[in-house]
Design a protein around this motif. Structure first.
Motif, PDB file in Angstrom:
ATOM      1  N   LEU A 204       5.876   5.776   2.842  1.00 17.94           N
ATOM      2  CA  LEU A 204       4.814   6.082   2.121  1.00 17.94           C
ATOM      3  C   LEU A 204       4.012   7.103   2.774  1.00 17.94           C
ATOM      4  O   LEU A 204       3.251   6.782   3.882  1.00 17.94           O
ATOM      5  CB  LEU A 204       3.786   4.988   1.315  1.00 17.94           C
TER       6      LEU A 204
ATOM      7  N   GLY B 121       2.264   6.265   6.292  1.00 18.98           N
ATOM      8  CA  GLY B 121       3.359   5.166   6.314  1.00 18.98           C
ATOM      9  C   GLY B 121       4.743   5.663   7.032  1.00 18.98           C
ATOM     10  O   GLY B 121       5.507   4.823   7.399  1.00 18.98           O
TER      11      GLY B 121
ATOM     12  N   ASP C 241       4.342   1.043   4.471  1.00 26.39           N
ATOM     13  CA  ASP C 241       3.262   1.690   4.768  1.00 26.39           C
ATOM     14  C   ASP C 241       2.467   1.323   6.000  1.00 26.39           C
ATOM     15  O   ASP C 241       2.977   0.321   6.542  1.00 26.39           O
ATOM     16  CB  ASP C 241       2.249   1.587   3.382  1.00 26.39           C
ATOM     17  N   ASP C 242       1.317   1.838   6.369  1.00 25.14           N
ATOM     18  CA  ASP C 242       0.655   1.391   7.686  1.00 25.14           C
ATOM     19  C   ASP C 242      -0.420   0.387   7.484  1.00 25.14           C
ATOM     20  O   ASP C 242      -0.533  -0.126   8.357  1.00 25.14           O
ATOM     21  CB  ASP C 242      -0.012   2.687   8.323  1.00 25.14           C
TER      22      ASP C 242
ATOM     23  N   THR D  70      -1.410   2.172  -4.298  1.00 24.42           N
ATOM     24  CA  THR D  70      -0.388   3.147  -4.252  1.00 24.42           C
ATOM     25  C   THR D  70       1.135   2.365  -4.042  1.00 24.42           C
ATOM     26  O   THR D  70       2.149   2.848  -4.251  1.00 24.42           O
ATOM     27  CB  THR D  70      -0.577   3.969  -3.195  1.00 24.42           C
ATOM     28  N   ALA D  71       1.086   1.204  -3.225  1.00 22.29           N
ATOM     29  CA  ALA D  71       2.176   0.583  -2.970  1.00 22.29           C
ATOM     30  C   ALA D  71       2.702  -0.087  -4.361  1.00 22.29           C
ATOM     31  O   ALA D  71       4.070  -0.296  -4.516  1.00 22.29           O
ATOM     32  CB  ALA D  71       2.055  -0.666  -2.084  1.00 22.29           C
TER      33      ALA D  71
ATOM     34  N   VAL E 141       4.958  -4.159   5.848  1.00 22.53           N
ATOM     35  CA  VAL E 141       3.644  -3.479   6.404  1.00 22.53           C
ATOM     36  C   VAL E 141       3.235  -4.207   7.694  1.00 22.53           C
ATOM     37  O   VAL E 141       3.550  -5.407   8.022  1.00 22.53           O
ATOM     38  CB  VAL E 141       2.546  -3.547   5.343  1.00 22.53           C
TER      39      VAL E 141
END
Length: 450
Positions: A37, A41, A136-137, A144-145, A164
């Motif tokens: 992402l 991400g 993602d981070d 958003t995920a 994650v």
């Protein structure tokens, strides 16, 4: 009341990605596609893809900001026309349908622009009937995920995994219905903010995203591409360069099949071969057909002593060892060689070039300290490009003074509005274009050193 909590703190996104990749390693048996992402991400996903030996792609999702406060998310949009709304946020703000549609349209315009910047018109990797790992981070609210997971689910994967480094426990529980598996290293309670769990949580730039995607193209992504291009993937490998005293330095080597030159990177003080800025430039050079070698000039033990990064003599020795190593490799010895130096690494590059004469065909310095090369500047024969940010006043003068001492072909390029780290929009891309042009001129033609 006092309390103590044991937490996992990541050095940066790349470190988080390496740890996450180790946890997700069993997924390698499923030959997955890793999807990051953007923007934060992607550095995490790059390391996960490296560990799983998997192709890397991106899926763009954008937060829908509230009309009066764009930082407050009321939902998210993702590629493929996916829109997810936060009912609680909509009720609390009492937004009308027109206001929601206007905010959504604004997010979708930003999404389309980013898709174009990251993919450049290329279609996404086909994930139908494959295992997909979305990375993602970190997860706070997870809006958003959620949108990204739904966008990926619509593409028909066999399995959908969310990975994650850190995520809010409640958010992870909510997202389990959107995927088949979740891999998470840390689910703290309370979560606070994602950045709290990183020592370095600096902003990831568009240039860094593009560079990481470019560096990942050697992986099995080619088998998922819509059509063969006829171009062979570049050679990429992790290398170890031996030193006297049973020591070694490590590096990351990239060599396109038709490379006519190779650029060895000398990083600056406080940096490493993982520098996102140097990797962005290296990605641009690789795309232009140049080999690159990013190396750590110091061993792990040496990096603990701050003064070593200013020991130009030591850095020159290590750069010389890397140069000799390149010359000893059958597949590299034919390539014209150049140096790219940043900060104190620029001084090492110039001093090493002075020692090597015609062996070094060109030097580029980004935000460098050429003054630290001292009297060796007068012995440099390789054409030298000095690049400095227009707002980096002290370093500009140091580079002007160095330019006056250089007796080779030399040029000083000042990028307007850029500061020392070239973090401003477009600044790093400008550096990359200048470096590509300089090396294209001097590494693909007969030597002009005199």
């Amino acid at each position: 009341m006092q309390s103590e909590t044991t937490t996992r703190v990541f050095e940066d996104r790349r470190d988080a990605g390496r740890q996450l990749g180790e946890r997700a390693a069993p997924l390698a048996r499923e030959h997955p596609v890793v999807v990051g992402l953007p923007r934060g991400g992607v550095p995490v996903a790059f390391e996960v893809a490296r560990t799983l030996d998997a192709p890397l792609d991106v899926l763009v999702a954008r937060k829908i900001g509230a009309p009066a406060n764009p930082e407050f998310g009321i939902g998210a949009v993702a590629e493929g026309g996916v829109r997810v709304l936060n009912d609680w946020a909509l009720r609390s703000l009492a937004l009308s349908s027109d206001e929601i549609d206007h905010a959504s349209a604004r997010a979708e315009r930003e999404l389309v622009q980013r898709v174009g910047r990251y993919r450049g018109g290329h279609p996404p990797i086909d994930v139908h009937d494959r295992t997909v790992v979305l990375v993602d981070d970190g997860l706070a609210t997870g809006g958003t995920a959620r949108a990204a997971l739904r966008a990926l689910r619509a593409r028909g994967p066999a399995r959908l995994v969310l990975a994650v480094p850190v995520g809010a426990r409640e958010t992870l529980d909510d997202l389990r219905a959107e995927c088949d598996e979740i891999v998470c290293l840390q689910a703290p309670e309370p979560m606070w903010a994602v950045g709290y769990w990183y020592r370095d949580f600096g902003q990831t730039t568009d240039a860094e995203v593009r560079a990481l995607l470019s560096q990942a193209t050697w992986r099995p992504a080619a088998r998922s591409a819509p059509a063969p291009t006829g171009d062979d993937p570049p050679l990429r490998r992790h290398v170890r360069i031996p030193l006297p005293g049973n020591k070694e330095i490590v590096g990351d080597l990239t060599v396109p099949e038709t490379a006519s030159g190779i650029v060895v990177f000398a990083h600056g003080s406080g940096s490493s071969r993982h520098s996102p800025r140097n990797r962005a430039v290296a990605g641009a050079l690789a795309s232009a057909g140049f080999g690159t070698l990013l190396i750590d000039l110091l061993t792990n033990d040496e990096e603990r002593w701050r003064m070593n990064v200013f020991d130009i003599g030591l850095l020159v020795q290590r750069l010389a060892a890397a140069t000799d190593w390149v010359g000893a490799q059958a597949e590299l010895s034919r390539l014209a060689l150049g140096y790219f130096g940043a900060s104190t690494g620029a001084a090492a590059a110039l001093a090493a070039a002075a020692d090597r004469g015609d062996q070094v065909r060109a030097v580029v310095s980004r935000g460098g300290r050429p003054d630290l090369a001292g009297p060796r500047l007068r012995d440099v024969r390789a054409p030298t490009l000095l690049i400095v940010g227009g707002e980096d006043d002290v370093v500009i003068q140091l580079n002007r003074d160095a330019l006056a001492q250089l007796r080779c072909e030399a040029h000083l390029e000042i990028i307007p509005g850029a500061t020392h780290l070239f973090e401003e929009p477009g600044a790093l891309e400008h550096v990359a274009r200048l470096a590509v042009a300089w090396f294209a001129r001097h590494l693909t033609a007969p030597s002009t050193a005199t």
